[in-house]
Scaffold this motif. Structure first.
Motif, PDB file in Angstrom:
ATOM      1  N   ASN B  30      12.020   1.517 -14.400  1.00 26.68           N
ATOM      2  CA  ASN B  30      11.845   2.967 -14.400  1.00 26.68           C
ATOM      3  C   ASN B  30      10.640   3.421 -13.585  1.00 26.68           C
ATOM      4  N   ARG B  31       9.797   2.492 -13.170  1.00 25.65           N
ATOM      5  CA  ARG B  31       8.631   2.859 -12.360  1.00 25.65           C
ATOM      6  C   ARG B  31       8.792   2.340 -10.939  1.00 25.65           C
ATOM      7  N   LEU B  32       8.397   3.169 -10.002  1.00 25.98           N
ATOM      8  CA  LEU B  32       8.521   2.814  -8.590  1.00 25.98           C
ATOM      9  C   LEU B  32       7.256   3.232  -7.864  1.00 25.98           C
ATOM     10  N   TYR B  33       6.788   2.364  -6.978  1.00 29.14           N
ATOM     11  CA  TYR B  33       5.522   2.571  -6.280  1.00 29.14           C
ATOM     12  C   TYR B  33       5.739   2.407  -4.781  1.00 29.14           C
ATOM     13  N   TRP B  34       4.971   3.149  -4.008  1.00 31.68           N
ATOM     14  CA  TRP B  34       4.895   2.929  -2.564  1.00 31.68           C
ATOM     15  C   TRP B  34       3.462   2.536  -2.210  1.00 31.68           C
ATOM     16  N   TYR B  35       3.360   1.517  -1.364  1.00 32.09           N
ATOM     17  CA  TYR B  35       2.076   1.052  -0.851  1.00 32.09           C
ATOM     18  C   TYR B  35       2.164   0.968   0.675  1.00 32.09           C
ATOM     19  N   MET B  89       2.904  -1.781   7.463  1.00 33.59           N
ATOM     20  CA  MET B  89       4.002  -2.222   6.613  1.00 33.59           C
ATOM     21  C   MET B  89       4.016  -1.304   5.395  1.00 33.59           C
ATOM     22  N   TYR B  90       5.177  -0.736   5.101  1.00 31.79           N
ATOM     23  CA  TYR B  90       5.322   0.127   3.923  1.00 31.79           C
ATOM     24  C   TYR B  90       6.073  -0.665   2.859  1.00 31.79           C
ATOM     25  N   LEU B  91       5.385  -0.885   1.764  1.00 33.11           N
ATOM     26  CA  LEU B  91       5.905  -1.721   0.684  1.00 33.11           C
ATOM     27  C   LEU B  91       6.305  -0.862  -0.500  1.00 33.11           C
ATOM     28  N   CYS B  92       7.414  -1.224  -1.092  1.00 24.80           N
ATOM     29  CA  CYS B  92       7.871  -0.579  -2.313  1.00 24.80           C
ATOM     30  C   CYS B  92       7.790  -1.614  -3.428  1.00 24.80           C
ATOM     31  N   ALA B  93       7.435  -1.184  -4.608  1.00 25.79           N
ATOM     32  CA  ALA B  93       7.412  -2.073  -5.768  1.00 25.79           C
ATOM     33  C   ALA B  93       8.014  -1.335  -6.951  1.00 25.79           C
ATOM     34  N   SER B  94       8.520  -2.095  -7.906  1.00 28.62           N
ATOM     35  CA  SER B  94       9.046  -1.468  -9.120  1.00 28.62           C
ATOM     36  C   SER B  94       8.602  -2.255 -10.341  1.00 28.62           C
TER      37      SER B  94
END
Lengths: 113, 116
Positions: B30-35, B89-94
């Motif tokens: 349910n959580r999503l992050y962009w770095y 680099m654009y990273l997504c995490a969940s």
């Protein structure tokens, strides 16, 4: 703002030698996480430390969290070529948001076979 | 593969163009992050969603950047009027919010953006 510093920036070892990277935070951390990023890859979660003075082991990797919860270390015994990569520590950003991580710049480990 | 996926993996664009990246998190997260990550640096936090709500944005996220997570599943990150300094680099995490604080964040393979 909060800073997370890692040393050394680079470390080159012969296969079989030990390796240690150190992480220091400018503020007390509620927890610290370690990630590994292989060349060309993405960060992969290794471990999380929460308690003051905590020590955790994963095979040849030993992780420590300082008593004051402001520093941490990762030690690899008898490095192998598969250990190559950049090791990052990350702590929750100061201000109470546990989900927002502040990463160090990482330590790049290279291993000579 | 049930990990975090990102598309495209690489994007080359000319300065001034708009680009959009997509992230598909692990399905139950349910959580999503962009770095954002530049060479020789660790990932830098950009923004965070809990379900469809964007709860925090970094100062790094200028008004040219916008992120959405319309149905609480996949997310998009759009950069308008790209600049050479956006190359990274654009990273997504969940992660899955639960009793364990903080959650373990799982990263996707990233989208490498080059602005010419």
């Amino acid at each position: 703002g909060q800073q997370v510093m890692q040393i050394p920036q680079y470390q080159h070892v012969q296969e079989g030698e030990d390796f240690t990277t150190y992480c220091n935070s400018s503020t007390t951390l509620s927890n610290i996480q370690w990630y590994k990023q292989r060349p060309g890859g993405h960060p992969v979660f290794l471990i999380q430390l929460v308690k003051s003075g905590e020590v955790k082991k994963q095979k040849r990797l030993t992780f420590q969290f300082g008593e004051a919860k402001k520093n941490s270390s990762l030690h690899i015994t008898a490095t192998q070529t598969t250990d190559v990569g950049t090791y990052f520590c990350a702590g929750p950003h100061s201000g109470g948001s546990n989900y927002k991580l502040t990463f160090g710049k990482g330590t790049l480990l290279t291993v000579n076979p | 593969d049930t990990g975090v996926s990102q598309d495209p993996r690489h994007k080359i664009t000319k300065r001034g163009q708009n680009v959009t990246f997509r992230c598909d998190p692990i399905s139950e997260h349910n959580r999503l992050y962009w770095y954002r990550q530049t060479l020789g640096q660790g990932p830098e936090f950009l923004t965070y969603f809990q379900n469809e709500a964007q709860l925090e944005k970094s100062r790094l996220l200028s008004d040219r950047f916008s992120a959405e997570r319309p149905k609480g599943s996949f997310s998009t990150l759009e950069i308008q009027r790209t600049e050479q300094g956006d190359s990274a680099m654009y990273l997504c995490a969940s992660s899955l919010a639960g009793p364990r604080v903080p959650d373990t964040q799982y990263f996707g393979p990233g989208t490498r953006l080059t602005v010419l």
